[in-house]
Design a protein around this motif. Structure first.
Motif, PDB file in Angstrom:
ATOM      1  N   GLU A  91     -84.071  46.419 -74.765  1.00  0.00           N
ATOM      2  CA  GLU A  91     -83.946  47.513 -72.966  1.00  0.00           C
ATOM      3  C   GLU A  91     -83.467  48.812 -73.694  1.00  0.00           C
ATOM      4  OE1 GLU A  91     -82.536  47.055 -69.297  1.00  0.00           O
ATOM      5  OE2 GLU A  91     -83.730  45.161 -69.580  1.00  0.00           O
ATOM      6  N   SER A  92     -84.328  49.351 -73.508  1.00  0.00           N
ATOM      7  CA  SER A  92     -84.343  51.157 -73.272  1.00  0.00           C
ATOM      8  C   SER A  92     -83.001  51.388 -72.875  1.00  0.00           C
ATOM      9  CB  SER A  92     -85.048  52.372 -73.302  1.00  0.00           C
ATOM     10  OG  SER A  92     -86.040  52.082 -73.861  1.00  0.00           O
ATOM     11  N   LYS A  93     -82.477  51.336 -71.564  1.00  0.00           N
ATOM     12  CA  LYS A  93     -81.198  51.175 -71.016  1.00  0.00           C
ATOM     13  C   LYS A  93     -80.389  50.879 -70.871  1.00  0.00           C
ATOM     14  CE  LYS A  93     -80.854  51.582 -66.101  1.00  0.00           C
ATOM     15  NZ  LYS A  93     -80.203  51.188 -64.882  1.00  0.00           N
ATOM     16  N   LEU A 129     -85.604  47.188 -85.348  1.00  0.00           N
ATOM     17  CA  LEU A 129     -85.066  46.080 -86.046  1.00  0.00           C
ATOM     18  C   LEU A 129     -84.636  44.977 -85.069  1.00  0.00           C
ATOM     19  CD1 LEU A 129     -82.287  48.641 -87.575  1.00  0.00           C
ATOM     20  CD2 LEU A 129     -84.024  47.575 -88.794  1.00  0.00           C
ATOM     21  N   LEU A 130     -84.743  45.680 -83.802  1.00  0.00           N
ATOM     22  CA  LEU A 130     -84.785  43.776 -82.687  1.00  0.00           C
ATOM     23  C   LEU A 130     -86.126  43.434 -82.956  1.00  0.00           C
ATOM     24  CD1 LEU A 130     -82.167  45.341 -80.399  1.00  0.00           C
ATOM     25  CD2 LEU A 130     -81.945  43.898 -81.074  1.00  0.00           C
ATOM     26  N   MET A 131     -86.676  44.409 -82.884  1.00  0.00           N
ATOM     27  CA  MET A 131     -88.390  43.340 -82.449  1.00  0.00           C
ATOM     28  C   MET A 131     -88.288  42.930 -83.980  1.00  0.00           C
ATOM     29  SD  MET A 131     -89.554  43.618 -79.602  1.00  0.00           S
ATOM     30  CE  MET A 131     -87.122  43.647 -79.123  1.00  0.00           C
ATOM     31  N   SER A 132     -87.582  43.180 -85.530  1.00  0.00           N
ATOM     32  CA  SER A 132     -87.993  43.216 -86.300  1.00  0.00           C
ATOM     33  C   SER A 132     -87.235  41.589 -86.630  1.00  0.00           C
ATOM     34  CB  SER A 132     -87.892  43.933 -87.565  1.00  0.00           C
ATOM     35  OG  SER A 132     -87.549  42.650 -89.173  1.00  0.00           O
ATOM     36  N   CYS A 133     -85.863  41.199 -85.841  1.00  0.00           N
ATOM     37  CA  CYS A 133     -85.454  40.469 -85.915  1.00  0.00           C
ATOM     38  C   CYS A 133     -85.933  39.151 -85.118  1.00  0.00           C
ATOM     39  CB  CYS A 133     -83.985  40.284 -85.609  1.00  0.00           C
ATOM     40  SG  CYS A 133     -82.836  41.358 -86.550  1.00  0.00           S
ATOM     41  N   LYS A 134     -86.686  39.706 -84.371  1.00  0.00           N
ATOM     42  CA  LYS A 134     -87.032  38.775 -83.154  1.00  0.00           C
ATOM     43  C   LYS A 134     -88.290  37.920 -83.440  1.00  0.00           C
ATOM     44  CE  LYS A 134     -90.076  38.752 -78.274  1.00  0.00           C
ATOM     45  NZ  LYS A 134     -90.109  40.139 -77.263  1.00  0.00           N
ATOM     46  N   ARG A 141     -86.738  31.783 -75.456  1.00  0.00           N
ATOM     47  CA  ARG A 141     -85.258  31.975 -75.233  1.00  0.00           C
ATOM     48  C   ARG A 141     -84.961  32.903 -75.887  1.00  0.00           C
ATOM     49  NH1 ARG A 141     -81.729  27.913 -72.832  1.00  0.00           N
ATOM     50  NH2 ARG A 141     -82.323  25.853 -72.847  1.00  0.00           N
ATOM     51  N   VAL A 142     -85.456  33.167 -76.922  1.00  0.00           N
ATOM     52  CA  VAL A 142     -85.839  33.951 -78.512  1.00  0.00           C
ATOM     53  C   VAL A 142     -86.316  35.443 -77.403  1.00  0.00           C
ATOM     54  CG1 VAL A 142     -86.576  34.877 -80.618  1.00  0.00           C
ATOM     55  CG2 VAL A 142     -85.856  32.739 -80.657  1.00  0.00           C
ATOM     56  N   ASP A 143     -87.178  35.321 -77.075  1.00  0.00           N
ATOM     57  CA  ASP A 143     -87.736  36.566 -76.235  1.00  0.00           C
ATOM     58  C   ASP A 143     -86.763  36.685 -75.736  1.00  0.00           C
ATOM     59  OD1 ASP A 143     -90.272  36.454 -77.774  1.00  0.00           O
ATOM     60  OD2 ASP A 143     -90.864  34.886 -76.134  1.00  0.00           O
ATOM     61  N   ASN A 144     -85.937  36.311 -74.221  1.00  0.00           N
ATOM     62  CA  ASN A 144     -85.361  36.570 -73.088  1.00  0.00           C
ATOM     63  C   ASN A 144     -83.935  37.102 -74.085  1.00  0.00           C
ATOM     64  OD1 ASN A 144     -83.801  36.233 -71.328  1.00  0.00           O
ATOM     65  ND2 ASN A 144     -82.475  34.404 -71.202  1.00  0.00           N
ATOM     66  N   ALA A 194     -75.736  37.187 -67.018  1.00  0.00           N
ATOM     67  CA  ALA A 194     -74.564  36.778 -69.082  1.00  0.00           C
ATOM     68  C   ALA A 194     -74.693  35.784 -69.529  1.00  0.00           C
ATOM     69  CB  ALA A 194     -73.407  37.549 -68.722  1.00  0.00           C
ATOM     70  N   GLU A 195     -74.339  34.704 -68.894  1.00  0.00           N
ATOM     71  CA  GLU A 195     -74.348  33.192 -68.947  1.00  0.00           C
ATOM     72  C   GLU A 195     -75.304  32.812 -69.586  1.00  0.00           C
ATOM     73  OE1 GLU A 195     -72.751  31.454 -65.490  1.00  0.00           O
ATOM     74  OE2 GLU A 195     -71.119  31.535 -66.058  1.00  0.00           O
ATOM     75  N   SER A 196     -76.563  32.986 -69.495  1.00  0.00           N
ATOM     76  CA  SER A 196     -77.639  32.566 -69.168  1.00  0.00           C
ATOM     77  C   SER A 196     -77.841  33.032 -70.639  1.00  0.00           C
ATOM     78  CB  SER A 196     -78.825  32.637 -68.229  1.00  0.00           C
ATOM     79  OG  SER A 196     -79.921  32.631 -69.074  1.00  0.00           O
ATOM     80  N   ILE A 197     -77.337  34.233 -71.235  1.00  0.00           N
ATOM     81  CA  ILE A 197     -78.570  34.757 -72.307  1.00  0.00           C
ATOM     82  C   ILE A 197     -77.665  34.739 -73.804  1.00  0.00           C
ATOM     83  CG2 ILE A 197     -78.096  37.431 -74.224  1.00  0.00           C
ATOM     84  CD1 ILE A 197     -79.710  37.968 -71.808  1.00  0.00           C
ATOM     85  N   LEU A 198     -76.015  34.722 -72.962  1.00  0.00           N
ATOM     86  CA  LEU A 198     -74.939  33.913 -74.450  1.00  0.00           C
ATOM     87  C   LEU A 198     -75.835  31.935 -74.487  1.00  0.00           C
ATOM     88  CD1 LEU A 198     -72.824  34.294 -75.657  1.00  0.00           C
ATOM     89  CD2 LEU A 198     -70.976  32.965 -73.781  1.00  0.00           C
ATOM     90  N   ASN A 199     -75.805  31.480 -73.461  1.00  0.00           N
ATOM     91  CA  ASN A 199     -76.232  30.203 -73.682  1.00  0.00           C
ATOM     92  C   ASN A 199     -77.753  30.213 -74.425  1.00  0.00           C
ATOM     93  OD1 ASN A 199     -74.384  28.576 -72.095  1.00  0.00           O
ATOM     94  ND2 ASN A 199     -75.240  28.534 -70.084  1.00  0.00           N
ATOM     95  N   ASP A 200     -78.368  31.138 -74.354  1.00  0.00           N
ATOM     96  CA  ASP A 200     -79.086  31.271 -74.765  1.00  0.00           C
ATOM     97  C   ASP A 200     -78.911  31.794 -76.348  1.00  0.00           C
ATOM     98  OD1 ASP A 200     -81.209  30.649 -72.927  1.00  0.00           O
ATOM     99  OD2 ASP A 200     -81.687  33.385 -72.433  1.00  0.00           O
TER     100      ASP A 200
END
Length: 196
Positions: free
Chosen positions: A163-165, A130-135, A153-156, A67-73
Motif C-alpha cells: 500500500e502506497s500510504k 517487487l512486492l507484486m512480483s513476490c505475490k 492470506r497471501v493477498d492480505n 497486526a495479529e491477522s497479518i502476522l498470523n497470515d
C-alpha cells in the motif's frame, strides 16, 4: 491445503496413508501457526523480525487485531509451504517458482535496506513492483495446493505491505524510526548470513 485439492478423499476412492498424513499435518499446522509456535521453528533473528513487523503494523494501523491477522497470515502460509516442500509435493515448475520468489524477495529486502540506509533513495514504485512480483510467484507456488482461504492470506499480506500510504509513512516518518531500525538490523543480519 485445508482439504482442498486432495487427490484422495473419503468419497472418491482409496485413501493412502501418505495423503492422510499430509492432510493431518496441514490441519495441525493451520491450528498451531501463531507467533509463539513460530518461534519454536525459526531462529532468534527471524523471530525478532516477525515481532518487529507486528509492532510496525500495529503502530501504523493502531489496530492490534489487524497486526495479529497479518502476522498470523504470514506464519500460516510459511508453515504450509514448508510442509509442501518437506513432503515433496511441489512440481519442478513450482520449485522453480520458489527459487524465483526467493530471488525476488532477496532483491526486495536489499532494495528496502538500501532505501533505509541511504537518504533520498526511496523508490515507492520499485518496492511495489517487487512486492507484486513476490505475490505472483507465491500464488504460482500454492495455486494447486492451498485453499482460497490461504490464497486470500497471501493477498492480505502483500496488499497491505505494498500500500502506497503505508510504504511512504514507514520510510519517511521519523515516528517509525526505532521499529524500522530493529527490522533492518535483523534483515541485514539475515541477508549477510544468506538466510534472506
Amino acid at each position: 491445503m485445508d482439504d482442498e485439492n486432495n487427490n484422495s478423499t473419503l468419497g472418491s476412492g482409496p485413501m493412502s496413508a501418505q495423503s492422510l498424513a499430509l492432510r493431518i499435518q496441514k490441519k495441525v499446522a493451520s491450528k498451531m501457526s501463531n507467533k509463539n509456535m513460530a518461534k519454536i521453528f525459526i531462529d532468534e533473528t527471524s523471530g525478532r523480525l516477525l515481532d518487529s513487523l507486528y509492532k510496525l503494523v500495529k503502530e501504523y494501523s493502531a489496530n492490534k487485531k489487524l497486526a495479529e491477522s497479518i502476522l498470523n497470515d504470514i506464519i500460516k502460509v510459511i508453515v504450509k509451504i514448508g510442509i509442501l516442500v518437506k513432503n515433496e509435493q511441489l512440481s519442478s515448475d513450482e520449485i522453480k517458482n520458489c527459487d524465483n520468489f526467493r530471488q525476488s524477495f532477496h532483491l526486495l529486502t536489499k532494495s528496502a535496506l538500501s532505501f533505509y540506509e541511504i537518504e533520498y533513495t526511496f523508490d515507492l514504485k520499485h518496492l511495489q513492483k517487487l512486492l507484486m512480483s513476490c505475490k505472483s510467484y507465491m500464488h504460482d507456488i500454492i495455486r494447486g495446493h492451498l485453499t482460497d482461504k490461504s490464497k486470500n492470506r497471501v493477498d492480505n499480506v502483500f496488499n497491505f505491505f505494498s500500500e502506497s500510504k503505508f510504504l511512504e509513512e514507514i520510510f519517511r516518518n521519523a515516528k517509525y524510526s526505532s521499529i524500522m531500525k530493529a527490522i533492518f538490523e535483523d534483515a541485514r543480519k539475515l541477508v549477510d548470513e544468506g538466510l534472506l
